[in-house]
Design a protein around this motif. Sequence first.
Motif, short mmCIF file in Angstrom:
data_model
loop_
_atom_site.label_atom_id
_atom_site.label_comp_id
_atom_site.label_asym_id
_atom_site.label_seq_id
_atom_site.Cartn_x
_atom_site.Cartn_y
_atom_site.Cartn_z
N GLU A 233 -25.50 35.01 -2.92
CA GLU A 233 -24.88 36.22 -2.81
C GLU A 233 -23.34 36.26 -2.96
OE1 GLU A 233 -26.17 37.88 1.00
OE2 GLU A 233 -28.47 37.55 0.44
N ASP A 234 -22.63 35.48 -2.61
CA ASP A 234 -21.22 35.14 -2.58
C ASP A 234 -20.72 34.24 -3.41
OD1 ASP A 234 -21.17 33.06 -0.87
OD2 ASP A 234 -20.46 34.03 0.75
N ARG A 235 -21.62 33.30 -4.08
CA ARG A 235 -21.07 32.44 -5.06
C ARG A 235 -20.54 31.21 -4.33
NH1 ARG A 235 -25.27 33.10 -7.64
NH2 ARG A 235 -24.57 31.53 -9.19
N ASP A 236 -20.30 31.20 -2.97
CA ASP A 236 -19.64 30.04 -2.38
C ASP A 236 -20.43 28.62 -2.79
OD1 ASP A 236 -17.76 31.41 -1.15
OD2 ASP A 236 -18.64 30.96 0.97
N GLU A 237 -19.53 27.70 -3.18
CA GLU A 237 -20.14 26.27 -3.83
C GLU A 237 -19.91 25.13 -2.47
OE1 GLU A 237 -18.70 25.48 -7.50
OE2 GLU A 237 -19.37 27.21 -8.47
N SER A 238 -20.60 24.35 -2.65
CA SER A 238 -20.54 23.12 -1.64
C SER A 238 -21.36 21.91 -2.38
CB SER A 238 -21.27 23.37 -0.47
OG SER A 238 -21.32 22.45 0.45
N GLU A 239 -20.60 20.86 -2.38
CA GLU A 239 -21.44 19.48 -2.94
C GLU A 239 -22.12 18.65 -1.74
OE1 GLU A 239 -18.64 17.58 -5.70
OE2 GLU A 239 -18.85 19.35 -7.01
N ILE A 240 -23.07 18.15 -2.00
CA ILE A 240 -23.70 17.59 -0.90
C ILE A 240 -24.60 16.36 -1.33
CG2 ILE A 240 -25.59 19.20 -0.75
CD1 ILE A 240 -25.61 18.73 2.58
N THR A 241 -24.57 15.17 -0.41
CA THR A 241 -25.68 14.17 -0.94
C THR A 241 -26.82 14.35 0.06
OG1 THR A 241 -23.96 12.88 -1.67
CG2 THR A 241 -26.05 11.80 -1.00
N ILE A 242 -28.01 14.54 -0.44
CA ILE A 242 -29.14 14.76 0.30
C ILE A 242 -30.00 13.60 0.37
CG2 ILE A 242 -31.16 16.11 0.62
CD1 ILE A 242 -30.01 18.23 -0.88
N ASN A 243 -29.97 13.09 1.80
CA ASN A 243 -30.73 11.97 2.17
C ASN A 243 -31.64 12.31 3.34
OD1 ASN A 243 -29.19 11.68 4.50
ND2 ASN A 243 -27.73 10.52 3.39
N ALA A 244 -32.42 11.16 3.84
CA ALA A 244 -33.43 11.53 4.71
C ALA A 244 -32.81 12.11 6.20
CB ALA A 244 -34.04 10.21 5.10
N TYR A 245 -31.57 11.53 6.49
CA TYR A 245 -30.88 12.14 7.65
C TYR A 245 -30.44 13.65 7.49
CZ TYR A 245 -26.93 12.77 10.91
OH TYR A 245 -26.34 13.31 12.03
N VAL A 246 -29.70 13.86 6.26
CA VAL A 246 -29.21 15.17 5.81
C VAL A 246 -30.38 16.22 6.04
CG1 VAL A 246 -28.28 16.63 4.31
CG2 VAL A 246 -27.32 14.41 4.72
N LEU A 247 -31.44 15.50 5.45
CA LEU A 247 -32.70 16.62 5.14
C LEU A 247 -33.12 16.87 6.75
CD1 LEU A 247 -34.35 18.03 3.23
CD2 LEU A 247 -35.79 15.95 3.05
N GLN A 248 -33.46 15.75 7.62
CA GLN A 248 -33.89 16.28 8.97
C GLN A 248 -32.91 17.20 9.70
OE1 GLN A 248 -36.73 15.30 10.27
NE2 GLN A 248 -36.33 16.55 11.59
N LYS A 249 -31.61 17.00 9.46
CA LYS A 249 -30.44 17.88 10.17
C LYS A 249 -30.87 19.44 9.81
CE LYS A 249 -27.42 17.11 12.44
NZ LYS A 249 -27.32 17.21 13.97
N TYR A 250 -31.11 19.45 8.19
CA TYR A 250 -31.43 20.78 7.94
C TYR A 250 -32.51 21.40 8.51
CZ TYR A 250 -32.93 24.46 4.65
OH TYR A 250 -33.52 25.42 4.09
N LYS A 251 -33.53 20.59 8.72
CA LYS A 251 -34.97 21.23 8.97
C LYS A 251 -34.87 21.41 10.58
CE LYS A 251 -38.08 18.61 6.24
NZ LYS A 251 -38.90 17.48 6.19
N ASP A 252 -33.97 20.79 11.46
CA ASP A 252 -33.58 21.04 12.70
C ASP A 252 -33.13 22.29 12.90
OD1 ASP A 252 -34.94 18.60 13.50
OD2 ASP A 252 -33.20 17.33 13.62
N THR A 253 -31.73 22.45 11.85
CA THR A 253 -31.34 23.73 11.89
C THR A 253 -31.99 24.91 11.72
OG1 THR A 253 -29.33 22.24 11.19
CG2 THR A 253 -29.07 24.84 10.73
N VAL A 254 -32.99 24.96 10.76
CA VAL A 254 -33.78 25.92 10.34
C VAL A 254 -34.59 26.33 11.30
CG1 VAL A 254 -35.65 26.65 8.67
CG2 VAL A 254 -33.90 25.56 7.90
N GLN A 255 -35.19 25.30 12.09
CA GLN A 255 -36.12 25.67 13.09
C GLN A 255 -35.25 26.27 14.38
OE1 GLN A 255 -39.40 25.52 13.16
NE2 GLN A 255 -39.12 24.88 10.86
#
Length: 296
Positions: A233-255
Amino acid sequence: MPATETEPLLSPELLSRLERLELVSRKVFRGRMKGERRSRRKGQSVEFADFRHYVAGDDLRLIDWNLYARLDQLFLKLFLEEEDLHFFALVDASESMNFGDPTKLRVAKQLAAALGYVGLCRADRVSVSVLGPEGRRAPILRGRSGLWKMLAYLESVQSGHNVSLYDGIKDFSLRNAGTGVAVLMTDLMDKQGYEAAIRMLIGRRMDVFVMHILSPEELDPPLRGDRKLIDAEDRDESEITINAYVLQKYKDTVQSFIAGAKQFCSQRSVVYIPVRTDTPVETIVTRYLRERGVVR
């Protein structure tokens, strides 16, 4: 464009099933015209409901004189009153809704069309509109003949209406003075938050339902490695490395986000309904929405 995006919003088979359903309101609203639903208010019709004691000023024509002759007391006959309901389907068409296969917007339009048709079949007043400027041309419909206007309007809706939920609901509130059942169909993804928008609907004394639409890819992203994330929507950019830890943190945040939305709604007597885009619309309407009291 996926095949699902080009198919009719409602299949003939689903239309047939929807004709047997009815929208449910947890509140009592005074309809503008006679409809097909029984009101919890007592009024005048041909179907008897109850008696009550006569009070000075009551209509003498409603006194049951046979009962007076037997009991020497004045009682009024009460009848079930049929009334219409105003149903509002509010569709979030921001760019974040243009995600998934089928897209969240596609599912929102199908659900709006399905519930709108249920209302049209019961002679309710139906308003299906997108949040934002395009909502101003949404027709207010009544009767089954309004189906084609409703479908044509929804088919014309495209994503990209990047108004905040608050501004969209505020614009809707300024254009619609009535009350009724309001179903908000959205992914709740708004950097300004969703709380003020929902509070505004509650303040309008609406019977509010929130359909929280998310895709499987948002709940469990199939992503790994180095990625550049761009806000739709606002075209903000962010570079990230997705590994098992980051993915789990993401899922926890979504839940946590989902649990917070559910709690916010529950505390304010708003019905919260989670919707996954990989669930058939027929199942959502005929099973899930029945279970949560949207239709019966």
